[in-house]
Design a protein around this motif. Structure first.
Motif, PDB file in Angstrom:
ATOM      1  N   GLN A  18       0.791  -1.222   0.000  1.00 14.50           N
ATOM      2  CA  GLN A  18       0.000   0.000   0.000  1.00 14.50           C
ATOM      3  C   GLN A  18       0.826   1.276   0.000  1.00 14.50           C
ATOM      4  OE1 GLN A  18      -2.499  -1.294   3.509  1.00 14.50           O
ATOM      5  NE2 GLN A  18      -4.136  -0.532   2.169  1.00 14.50           N
ATOM      6  N   ALA A  19       2.085   1.197   0.401  1.00 10.65           N
ATOM      7  CA  ALA A  19       2.902   2.412   0.444  1.00 10.65           C
ATOM      8  C   ALA A  19       4.379   2.057   0.399  1.00 10.65           C
ATOM      9  CB  ALA A  19       2.598   3.221   1.705  1.00 10.65           C
TER      10      ALA A  19
ATOM     11  N   GLY B  37      18.047   6.089   9.174  1.00 13.04           N
ATOM     12  CA  GLY B  37      17.212   5.559  10.251  1.00 13.04           C
ATOM     13  C   GLY B  37      15.957   6.343  10.542  1.00 13.04           C
ATOM     14  N   ARG B  38      15.668   7.351   9.749  1.00  9.18           N
ATOM     15  CA  ARG B  38      14.474   8.173   9.967  1.00  9.18           C
ATOM     16  C   ARG B  38      13.544   8.062   8.765  1.00  9.18           C
ATOM     17  NH1 ARG B  38      16.439  13.583  11.266  1.00  9.18           N
ATOM     18  NH2 ARG B  38      16.623  12.710  13.363  1.00  9.18           N
ATOM     19  N   ILE B  39      12.264   7.853   9.012  1.00  7.13           N
ATOM     20  CA  ILE B  39      11.324   7.720   7.910  1.00  7.13           C
ATOM     21  C   ILE B  39      10.707   9.072   7.561  1.00  7.13           C
ATOM     22  CG2 ILE B  39      10.828   5.329   8.536  1.00  7.13           C
ATOM     23  CD1 ILE B  39       8.115   6.228   9.545  1.00  7.13           C
ATOM     24  N   HIS B  40      10.346   9.199   6.287  1.00  7.25           N
ATOM     25  CA  HIS B  40       9.819  10.463   5.765  1.00  7.25           C
ATOM     26  C   HIS B  40       8.525  10.182   4.993  1.00  7.25           C
ATOM     27  CE1 HIS B  40      13.541  12.698   6.759  1.00  7.25           C
ATOM     28  NE2 HIS B  40      14.101  11.527   6.542  1.00  7.25           N
ATOM     29  N   PRO B  41       7.389  10.202   5.687  1.00  7.73           N
ATOM     30  CA  PRO B  41       6.107   9.871   5.037  1.00  7.73           C
ATOM     31  C   PRO B  41       5.706  10.813   3.916  1.00  7.73           C
ATOM     32  CG  PRO B  41       5.918   9.784   7.434  1.00  7.73           C
ATOM     33  CD  PRO B  41       7.218  10.445   7.129  1.00  7.73           C
ATOM     34  N   LEU B  42       6.302  12.017   3.880  1.00 10.69           N
ATOM     35  CA  LEU B  42       5.934  12.975   2.840  1.00 10.69           C
ATOM     36  C   LEU B  42       6.865  12.919   1.629  1.00 10.69           C
ATOM     37  CD1 LEU B  42       4.829  16.030   4.979  1.00 10.69           C
ATOM     38  CD2 LEU B  42       3.445  14.225   3.968  1.00 10.69           C
ATOM     39  N   LEU B  43       7.594  11.820   1.523  1.00 11.04           N
ATOM     40  CA  LEU B  43       8.331  11.501   0.306  1.00 11.04           C
ATOM     41  C   LEU B  43       8.145  10.002   0.077  1.00 11.04           C
ATOM     42  CD1 LEU B  43      10.166  12.239  -2.036  1.00 11.04           C
ATOM     43  CD2 LEU B  43      12.140  11.905  -0.539  1.00 11.04           C
ATOM     44  N   GLY B  44       7.136   9.676  -0.708  1.00 10.34           N
ATOM     45  CA  GLY B  44       6.834   8.262  -0.888  1.00 10.34           C
ATOM     46  C   GLY B  44       5.787   8.012  -1.952  1.00 10.34           C
ATOM     47  N   MET B  45       5.452   6.737  -2.100  1.00  9.16           N
ATOM     48  CA  MET B  45       4.416   6.282  -3.026  1.00  9.16           C
ATOM     49  C   MET B  45       3.254   5.726  -2.210  1.00  9.16           C
ATOM     50  SD  MET B  45       5.587   6.371  -6.332  1.00  9.16           S
ATOM     51  CE  MET B  45       4.580   5.097  -7.086  1.00  9.16           C
TER      52      MET B  45
ATOM     53  N   LEU C 158      -4.476  11.978  13.408  1.00 10.03           N
ATOM     54  CA  LEU C 158      -3.809  12.699  12.327  1.00 10.03           C
ATOM     55  C   LEU C 158      -2.315  12.409  12.192  1.00 10.03           C
ATOM     56  CD1 LEU C 158      -5.536  16.175  12.822  1.00 10.03           C
ATOM     57  CD2 LEU C 158      -6.309  14.209  11.469  1.00 10.03           C
ATOM     58  N   ARG C 159      -1.726  11.680  13.126  1.00 11.69           N
ATOM     59  CA  ARG C 159      -0.297  11.389  13.046  1.00 11.69           C
ATOM     60  C   ARG C 159      -0.022  10.422  11.898  1.00 11.69           C
ATOM     61  NH1 ARG C 159       1.589   8.414  16.691  1.00 11.69           N
ATOM     62  NH2 ARG C 159       3.769   9.072  16.508  1.00 11.69           N
ATOM     63  N   LEU C 160       0.872  10.822  11.007  1.00 10.79           N
ATOM     64  CA  LEU C 160       1.185   9.981   9.853  1.00 10.79           C
ATOM     65  C   LEU C 160       1.813   8.658  10.276  1.00 10.79           C
ATOM     66  CD1 LEU C 160       2.559  12.512   7.204  1.00 10.79           C
ATOM     67  CD2 LEU C 160       0.310  11.447   7.315  1.00 10.79           C
TER      68      LEU C 160
ATOM     69  N   LEU D 131       0.493   4.983   9.183  1.00  8.98           N
ATOM     70  CA  LEU D 131       1.325   4.014   8.458  1.00  8.98           C
ATOM     71  C   LEU D 131       1.328   2.657   9.146  1.00  8.98           C
ATOM     72  CD1 LEU D 131       4.450   6.137   7.399  1.00  8.98           C
ATOM     73  CD2 LEU D 131       2.512   5.422   5.986  1.00  8.98           C
ATOM     74  N   ASP D 132       1.167   2.650  10.458  1.00  9.14           N
ATOM     75  CA  ASP D 132       1.117   1.380  11.188  1.00  9.14           C
ATOM     76  C   ASP D 132      -0.074   0.525  10.768  1.00  9.14           C
ATOM     77  OD1 ASP D 132       3.420   1.935  12.598  1.00  9.14           O
ATOM     78  OD2 ASP D 132       2.378   2.737  14.352  1.00  9.14           O
ATOM     79  N   LEU D 133      -1.081   1.153  10.166  1.00  9.97           N
ATOM     80  CA  LEU D 133      -2.267   0.425   9.723  1.00  9.97           C
ATOM     81  C   LEU D 133      -2.112  -0.135   8.313  1.00  9.97           C
ATOM     82  CD1 LEU D 133      -4.991   3.015  10.871  1.00  9.97           C
ATOM     83  CD2 LEU D 133      -4.119   1.034  12.148  1.00  9.97           C
TER      84      LEU D 133
END
Length: 230
Positions: A114-115, A122-130, A148-150, A154-156
């Protein structure tokens, strides 16, 4: 830059009028004032493709190689899934033949991807992705319920995290440059200075220049809210 890897670019903005002079397609939040998750939801809702690339507006140094690396994760996964599906079908047909055609096979299948999210140092960036369109129901559920926490959203999802070690095409320096984001006027001025200076550099030196500036800036820590995707 986005136009080099996508046929259609959609800008999600509160004030769409300011983008008209650039000739850009725009859309507004369906859930105004609810942060980045609302922006992702609006962009995917306006799109008509299965997958959408999400890039934050304050990431000025994202290069096409990084976006192509993200896209490659979705195509590689699709190819693996097709091969696995074909193999399971052949196995099922063989086992049913051995059992006279009366056997029932209950095989668990891997959840659909899904994403694909960028992970650097070591840090994730949810605002750079598919993101796949299948994330829309869960995004809307979170928006309606104030979750509202990204990172929590993402855990879902079934997520793959993309790093510079996953394959050729984009160097570690490109990934590090891509996740640089402007948080204040000083960052903005630094970006303007970089871009102005890069115009005077030969092409072969431009990537090295951004890397050098990143070291000068010493990779500042982002705020807690950004880490949590607010």
């Amino acid at each position: 830059m986005l136009g080099q890897v996508a046929q259609r670019v959609i800008v999600v903005a509160r004030d769409t009028q300011q983008y008209r002079r650039f000739g850009l397609e725009t859309t507004t939040d369906l859930y105004p004032g609810l942060g980045p998750l609302s922006g992702i939801h609006a962009g995917l809702s306006a799109s008509n493709t299965e997958w959408g690339i999400v890039v934050a507006c304050d990431m000025p140094f994202v290069q096409p190689e990084v976006l192509r690396a993200l896209i490659a994760h979705t195509t590689d996964w699709a190819a693996v899934q097709k091969t696995t599906s074909d193999q399971r079908k052949q196995e099922a047909e063989g086992e049913q033949a051995l059992m006279g055609g009366n056997g029932l096979l209950n095989r668990a299948t891997e959840s659909a991807l899904q994403a694909v999210i960028t992970s650097v140092d070591g840090r994730i960036h949810p605002l750079l992705g598919m993101y796949h369109r299948s994330v829309l129901p869960s995004a809307e559920h979170c928006l309606r319920n104030g979750r509202l926490r990204l990172i929590g959203w993402l855990d879902l999802l079934n997520v793959r995290y993309a790093t510079a070690d996953d394959g050729p095409g984009a160097s570690l320096e490109m990934w590090q440059q891509a996740v640089f984001n402007m948080n204040n006027p000083q960052d903005y001025q630094l970006t303007v200075n970089r871009l102005e200076h890069m115009q005077d550099l030969p092409d072969v030196q431009k990537t090295q220049k951004i890397q050098s500036d990143n070291h000068i800036k010493d990779r500042k820590e982002i705020s807690k809210d950004e880490r949590e995707g607010r």
